[in-house]
Scaffold this motif. Structure first.
Motif, PDB file in Angstrom:
ATOM      1  N   PRO A 178      -3.588  12.273  -3.696  1.00  0.00           N
ATOM      2  CA  PRO A 178      -4.412  11.057  -3.738  1.00  0.00           C
ATOM      3  C   PRO A 178      -3.912   9.972  -2.788  1.00  0.00           C
ATOM      4  O   PRO A 178      -4.717   9.261  -2.192  1.00  0.00           O
ATOM      5  CB  PRO A 178      -4.313  10.602  -5.203  1.00  0.00           C
ATOM      6  N   ILE A 179      -2.584   9.866  -2.623  1.00  0.00           N
ATOM      7  CA  ILE A 179      -2.045   8.847  -1.720  1.00  0.00           C
ATOM      8  C   ILE A 179      -2.508   9.111  -0.289  1.00  0.00           C
ATOM      9  O   ILE A 179      -2.979   8.202   0.409  1.00  0.00           O
ATOM     10  CB  ILE A 179      -0.501   8.799  -1.808  1.00  0.00           C
ATOM     11  N   ALA A 180      -2.414  10.369   0.163  1.00  0.00           N
ATOM     12  CA  ALA A 180      -2.855  10.708   1.518  1.00  0.00           C
ATOM     13  C   ALA A 180      -4.361  10.489   1.660  1.00  0.00           C
ATOM     14  O   ALA A 180      -4.821   9.972   2.686  1.00  0.00           O
ATOM     15  CB  ALA A 180      -2.479  12.158   1.842  1.00  0.00           C
ATOM     16  N   ALA A 181      -5.135  10.856   0.636  1.00  0.00           N
ATOM     17  CA  ALA A 181      -6.594  10.700   0.705  1.00  0.00           C
ATOM     18  C   ALA A 181      -6.978   9.225   0.820  1.00  0.00           C
ATOM     19  O   ALA A 181      -7.787   8.844   1.671  1.00  0.00           O
ATOM     20  CB  ALA A 181      -7.244  11.333  -0.529  1.00  0.00           C
ATOM     21  N   PHE A 182      -6.378   8.374  -0.021  1.00  0.00           N
ATOM     22  CA  PHE A 182      -6.696   6.944   0.037  1.00  0.00           C
ATOM     23  C   PHE A 182      -6.215   6.334   1.352  1.00  0.00           C
ATOM     24  O   PHE A 182      -6.876   5.468   1.915  1.00  0.00           O
ATOM     25  CB  PHE A 182      -6.083   6.199  -1.150  1.00  0.00           C
ATOM     26  N   ALA A 183      -5.055   6.797   1.835  1.00  0.00           N
ATOM     27  CA  ALA A 183      -4.535   6.282   3.105  1.00  0.00           C
ATOM     28  C   ALA A 183      -5.471   6.651   4.251  1.00  0.00           C
ATOM     29  O   ALA A 183      -5.772   5.829   5.117  1.00  0.00           O
ATOM     30  CB  ALA A 183      -3.125   6.822   3.363  1.00  0.00           C
ATOM     31  N   MET A 184      -5.942   7.914   4.260  1.00  0.00           N
ATOM     32  CA  MET A 184      -6.882   8.349   5.309  1.00  0.00           C
ATOM     33  C   MET A 184      -8.138   7.481   5.282  1.00  0.00           C
ATOM     34  O   MET A 184      -8.585   6.988   6.313  1.00  0.00           O
ATOM     35  CB  MET A 184      -7.319   9.800   5.060  1.00  0.00           C
ATOM     36  N   PHE A 185      -8.694   7.317   4.095  1.00  0.00           N
ATOM     37  CA  PHE A 185      -9.956   6.598   3.938  1.00  0.00           C
ATOM     38  C   PHE A 185      -9.799   5.131   4.337  1.00  0.00           C
ATOM     39  O   PHE A 185     -10.545   4.622   5.180  1.00  0.00           O
ATOM     40  CB  PHE A 185     -10.423   6.716   2.483  1.00  0.00           C
ATOM     41  N   SER A 186      -8.810   4.466   3.764  1.00  0.00           N
ATOM     42  CA  SER A 186      -8.665   3.027   4.037  1.00  0.00           C
ATOM     43  C   SER A 186      -8.198   2.784   5.473  1.00  0.00           C
ATOM     44  O   SER A 186      -8.600   1.812   6.094  1.00  0.00           O
ATOM     45  CB  SER A 186      -7.707   2.376   3.027  1.00  0.00           C
ATOM     46  N   GLY A 187      -7.369   3.688   6.007  1.00  0.00           N
ATOM     47  CA  GLY A 187      -6.913   3.520   7.388  1.00  0.00           C
ATOM     48  C   GLY A 187      -8.051   3.711   8.376  1.00  0.00           C
ATOM     49  O   GLY A 187      -8.231   2.905   9.288  1.00  0.00           O
TER      50      GLY A 187
END
Ligand SMILES: [Zn+2]
Length: 130
Positions: free
Chosen positions: A64-73
């Motif tokens: 989830p951390i990588a997914a949210f980072a990808m999306f928000s970045g």
């Protein structure tokens, strides 16, 4: 005059910060655990010696951390490179965790952690500069 805003560090998404911490912790874990198992096996907790335990938990947190980072970045900087690095990192760690065992698992998880570190680093850097 204080009305001019500082570079928006306050609004920076924290996903990459936690991703960097988590990937760094796993990198150290993957480097030290095999060494500790050879040198001082009595010091390594039993649950950590059980194959896959540490990395299954790591994977559940990193996904989830990588997914949210990808999306928000991507919403901020519109660059694909962090998504590619993070996606590869997640895939490599998933393969290592759920397919491999023992030393190959540790070795490939190190590679995956490095890919994740690179992805989170780029994401954070480009989020800062936009
Ligand atoms: Zn690890």
């Amino acid at each position: 005059m204080k009305n001019k805003a500082e570079p928006s560090t306050v609004e920076l998404p924290q996903w990459d910060f936690w991703g960097l911490i988590l990937s760094g912790v796993c990198l150290v874990h993957c480097l030290l655990t095999p060494l500790a198992l050879v040198i001082l096996p009595a010091l390594v907790p039993h649950w950590l010696q059980a194959e896959g335990h540490g990395h299954s938990l790591f994977f559940l947190l990193l996904l989830p951390i990588a997914a949210f980072a990808m999306f928000s970045g991507f919403r901020r900087h519109h660059r694909w490179a962090p998504i590619v690095w993070l996606g590869l990192g997640v895939a490599v760690v998933a393969f290592a965790t759920f397919v491999l065992d023992g030393k190959p698992e540790y070795a490939l998880t190190i590679v995956g952690s490095l890919l994740l570190l690179r992805g989170h680093y780029l994401n954070r850097r480009w989020c800062r500069s936009c």
